[in-house]
Design an enzyme around this catalytic site. Structure first.
Site, short mmCIF file in Angstrom:
data_model
loop_
_atom_site.label_atom_id
_atom_site.label_comp_id
_atom_site.label_asym_id
_atom_site.label_seq_id
_atom_site.Cartn_x
_atom_site.Cartn_y
_atom_site.Cartn_z
N ARG A 1 23.20 117.03 53.01
CA ARG A 1 23.65 117.35 54.37
C ARG A 1 24.53 116.20 54.83
NH1 ARG A 1 20.61 121.54 56.93
NH2 ARG A 1 18.75 122.11 55.73
N GLN B 1 17.81 113.70 72.40
CA GLN B 1 17.56 114.89 71.59
C GLN B 1 16.83 114.50 70.32
OE1 GLN B 1 20.98 117.52 71.26
NE2 GLN B 1 20.50 117.94 69.13
N ASP B 2 15.85 115.30 69.91
CA ASP B 2 15.17 115.14 68.63
C ASP B 2 15.53 116.34 67.76
OD1 ASP B 2 13.92 112.84 69.48
OD2 ASP B 2 11.90 113.66 69.47
N ASN B 3 15.78 116.08 66.46
CA ASN B 3 16.11 117.14 65.51
C ASN B 3 15.17 117.04 64.32
OD1 ASN B 3 18.44 118.02 67.01
ND2 ASN B 3 19.47 116.20 66.25
N LYS C 1 21.90 107.51 65.87
CA LYS C 1 20.78 108.27 65.31
C LYS C 1 19.72 107.31 64.78
CE LYS C 1 23.76 112.07 63.83
NZ LYS C 1 24.26 112.82 62.67
N TYR D 1 15.16 113.12 63.37
CA TYR D 1 15.99 112.08 63.94
C TYR D 1 16.21 112.28 65.43
CZ TYR D 1 19.95 115.33 63.05
OH TYR D 1 20.78 116.41 63.00
N ARG E 1 -9.59 106.74 56.43
CA ARG E 1 -9.33 107.98 57.18
C ARG E 1 -7.88 108.42 57.10
NH1 ARG E 1 -10.37 106.17 62.86
NH2 ARG E 1 -9.42 104.34 61.94
N LYS F 1 30.56 124.18 55.39
CA LYS F 1 31.39 123.21 56.12
C LYS F 1 31.46 121.85 55.41
CE LYS F 1 27.79 121.46 59.21
NZ LYS F 1 27.38 121.30 60.59
N ASP F 2 30.39 121.49 54.70
CA ASP F 2 30.38 120.22 53.98
C ASP F 2 31.20 120.29 52.69
OD1 ASP F 2 28.79 119.19 55.99
OD2 ASP F 2 26.93 119.58 54.92
N GLU G 1 3.19 103.69 65.42
CA GLU G 1 4.10 104.17 66.46
C GLU G 1 5.46 104.37 65.82
OE1 GLU G 1 4.44 101.62 69.89
OE2 GLU G 1 2.49 102.22 70.66
N HIS H 1 28.23 113.83 58.54
CA HIS H 1 28.59 114.36 59.85
C HIS H 1 28.75 113.26 60.90
CE1 HIS H 1 26.08 117.99 58.35
NE2 HIS H 1 27.32 118.07 57.91
#
Length: 183
Positions: free
Chosen positions: A61, A49-51, A73, A133, A25, A169-170, A30, A64
């Site tokens: 990316r 916070q979740d992003n 994270k 994350y 299936r 910015k990077d 988890e 940072h």
């Protein structure tokens, strides 16, 4: 145990591989359980916070971090594949300026714990990738800093053939000797 935890060359950066239950299936696992995370890693963290981002192949990316309100994270990929990197920016650490890179994908279901005090970034290896994350502190744009992805002092071996696609910015991020670091 719900996770297999593997220490990397940077002892605080951890790879977590969940126990996956699969059959004809599909699969179930988890992706996070606070009690089990604490038991398996010894870390008692509070995620606030979740992003979620989606990026095309070749997008890089990062790298940072937040100089104030540093974020831990817990990162993973739900679609596609990335090469994920953490760089130790703690001046007092014996691993200051060293990096670790791990392939995270929807197929391998690995997660990476990137502690506070580390810069973080990734490059997309597949046609697209969705990246999720959790963070231990809120995003504070006024404290966000970026370490240049191609800093020769750090020497990250990014698996990119051509120049990656970068945010403005990077592209103008600073090298290690010029960025603000943690004590």
């Amino acid at each position: 145990m719900p996770y297999t935890v593997t220490q990397t060359r940077l002892p605080e950066v951890l790879i977590l591989e969940p126990k996956v239950f699969g059959d004809a299936r599909g699969f179930f696992f988890e992706s996070f359980n606070a009690r089990d995370f604490c038991q398996c890693t010894g870390l008692d963290v509070n995620f606030v916070q979740d992003n979620h981002s989606k990026s095309a192949k070749g997008v890089l990316r990062g790298l940072h971090y937040q100089i104030q309100h540093p974020q831990g994270k817990l990162v993973r990929v739900t679609q596609g594949e990335v090469f994920d990197v953490a760089v130790d920016l703690r001046k007092s650490s014996p691993n200051f300026g060293k990096w670790e890179g791990v392939v995270l994908s929807a197929d391998n279901k690995r997660q990476l714990w990137v502690p506070p005090g580390f810069a973080h970034g990734f490059v997309v290896l597949s046609e697209t990738a969705e990246f999720l994350y959790k963070t231990t502190d809120y995003y504070h744009p006024e404290f966000e800093r970026s370490l240049l992805w191609s800093d020769p002092t750090v020497g990250i071996q990014w698996p990119v053939g051509n120049a990656p696609l970068l945010a403005a910015k990077d592209a103008v991020a600073l090298v290690l000797e010029k960025v603000e670091v943690f004590p």
